[in-house]
Each structure stands twice: as structure tokens, then as C-alpha cells.
Design an enzyme around this catalytic site. Structure first.
Site, short mmCIF file in Angstrom:
data_model
loop_
_atom_site.label_atom_id
_atom_site.label_comp_id
_atom_site.label_asym_id
_atom_site.label_seq_id
_atom_site.Cartn_x
_atom_site.Cartn_y
_atom_site.Cartn_z
N GLU A 50 -2.53 1.32 -2.23
CA GLU A 50 -3.35 2.50 -2.49
C GLU A 50 -3.75 2.61 -3.95
O GLU A 50 -4.86 3.05 -4.28
CB GLU A 50 -2.59 3.76 -2.04
CG GLU A 50 -2.42 3.85 -0.53
CD GLU A 50 -1.58 5.04 -0.13
OE1 GLU A 50 -2.15 6.05 0.31
OE2 GLU A 50 -0.32 4.97 -0.28
N GLU A 81 3.02 1.84 6.36
CA GLU A 81 3.72 3.12 6.53
C GLU A 81 3.95 3.52 7.98
O GLU A 81 4.89 4.26 8.29
CB GLU A 81 2.94 4.24 5.82
CG GLU A 81 3.03 4.25 4.31
CD GLU A 81 1.95 3.40 3.65
OE1 GLU A 81 1.71 3.59 2.45
OE2 GLU A 81 1.35 2.53 4.34
#
Length: 260
Positions: free
Chosen positions: A123, A143
Site C-alpha cells: 500500500e 490481508e
């Protein structure tokens, strides 16, 4: 590339090295594959604020310490310490504000990805302006295996690599090697591992030679379509997920496996 007037200091897990008009920020937690502590996000914002006003820095290179990882994401063990809904929400807000600070920083930010860029590490690259990758680099947003989603990645991934590739990475945990990341548009250039940092610093010096106002205005105009209002929705969604029983069980299971 010049390296005169080099100076080094640290703020938390961020090592800061000045190379004239370029500042190198190194995520420095090698023993944990540069996993991010909760304090990282506030430290990152503070460092970026300082660099924006110091009148010397005109471009930033962001990389990881060591040869194995750019950043393996958030420190999962730290999630287990967030025991209340308020603390979980505060963490998500802090992280999103950190990504936003990198994204909206008026200084150009070049990521030099020297290894694993997973979860929050991947990210971070989405928040940077240009991404250079070592031929050893690997990108992923895993995730979902913990019952979570990458709160910033689901917002910016579609703009950078497209909706379908973002879905593939988020839903399956699919990892991209450096060449696949280049083809997807996540990376702009792949270089041999040993040439990564010199190449990134050279590019940053070339960028820094341009007028800073033009760079800031250009970055702002290119980013003008980004909707920050999405952040609030993402924070609430992640807070609910992080508070779920299944996520708690998966996080604890992950921690237990690491301890064995």
C-alpha cells in the site's frame, strides 16, 4: 548522482539520510522484515512535514533496510494489543492519515522496492509517485487470510492497477513478482537488485533539479481526481472487520505460528 553533505538521523523506525537535494527514508526494522509498528504512521507524517519545510529537500526516496524486504506490512502482533473498538478505529485512522500524507506530500516520492512489499508495504508503494523495483521484489496484499482487507489498497489499487487486478490480489492474496508488477502498472521500472538504490537516487536527483513549485503543482493536478471522502468509509469498514471474532482468531493463530 551526488552524495555531498550526507547526514543521517532516525525518527522511530525511519532512518533519514540526506543526499543534498534528495532525502532517503529507510524503513529500518530488518529483524522483522521492516514490519510497521503503530508508531510508524505518526513518525512518517512528522518526517514528511519536516522535509516539506526544510528548504533543502526537493525529492524523497523511500526504501527498506536490508536485502529481503521493503516492508512486510503492519506488525500483526500489534493488532492483538488493540482490545477496544475505539483503539482499532484510532489505529485505522492513523494509518490512513499516514498514507494520505505520503500521497499528498508536495515533494515527489520515489519508492525503491528492494524485496517483499506486502500488506501495508504494498500500500505504501501505491501512495508513492513513482515505483522502482529490484528484480527480487514481490508485491502482495494478503490481508484476507487474517479476515481483513487493505483499507488503503482497496481505494487506490483500482486507480493504479485496475479493478480486476486489485480484486485478484485482495481476494486471493495473489503475489506479483517484479515483472508482473511492471506489467500491471504498479511498478514503472525494474532494475538489477544491486543497482536499485543508485538508480532511485539518480532519478530523484534528476527530478529534484526541476523547479519545486512546478513539481508540487504537477503532482497536485495529477492527483486531483482522488476522493479523500472514501477514507472515512474504509476506516469504519476495517474497524468492523478487525473487531470480528473470526479476525481475532486468525490474528492470534498467526501470532502463535510465528512463536513456534
Amino acid at each position: 548522482m551526488t552524495t555531498e553533505n550526507s547526514a543521517e538521523r532516525s525518527v522511530g523506525q525511519i532512518k533519514i539520510v540526506a543526499h543534498d537535494a534528495v532525502t532517503l527514508l529507510q524503513i529500518d526494522r530488518v529483524e522483522k522484515h521492516n514490519a510497521l509498528t503503530a508508531a510508524f504512521w505518526g513518525d512518517l507524517r512528522r518526517v514528511l512535514d519536516e522535509l516539506c519545510v526544510d528548504q533543502r529537500t526537493r525529492a524523497i526516496v523511500l526504501t527498506g533496510a536490508g536485502d529481503k524486504a521493503f516492508c512486510a506490512g503492519g506488525d500483526i502482533a500489534g493488532f492483538a494489543t488493540l482490545t477496544t473498538l475505539e483503539s482499532k478505529r484510532a489505529y485505522q485512522i492513523d494509518a490512513m492519515n499516514g498514507f494520505a500524507a505520503l500521497e499528498t506530500c508536495p515533494l515527489p516520492v520515489i519508492a525503491a522496492v528492494n524485496g517483499l512489499a506486502l500488506g501495508g508495504g504494498c500500500e505504501l508503494t501505491l501512495a508513492c509517485d513513482v515505483v522502482l523495483a529490484s528484480d527480487h521484489a514481490v508485491f502482495g496484499m494478503p490481508e484476507a487470510a487474517l479476515g481483513l482487507v487493505p483499507g488503503y489498497g482497496v481505494l487506490r489499487g483500482p486507480h493504479v492497477i485496475g479493478r480486476q487486478m486489485t480484486k485478484l490480489m485482495v481476494m486471493s492474496g495473489e503475489r506479483l513478482d517484479a515483472q508482473q508488477a511492471l506489467q500491471a502498472g504498479l511498478v514503472q521500472r525494474v532494475v538489477p537488485h544491486e543497482q536499485l538504490l543508485p538508480t532511485a537516487l539518480e532519478l530523484a536527483h534528476r527530478v529534484a533539479s526541476n523547479p519545486s513549485l512546478a513539481l508540487a503543482v504537477g503532482k497536485g493536478l495529477i492527483n486531483r481526481g482522488i476522493d479523500r471522502a472514501e477514507f472515512d468509509y474504509s476506516v469504519e469498514a476495517l474497524t468492523v472487520l478487525q473487531a470480528s471474532a473470526e479476525t481475532s482468531e486468525r490474528v492470534q493463530s498467526f501470532i502463535d505460528r510465528k512463536r513456534r
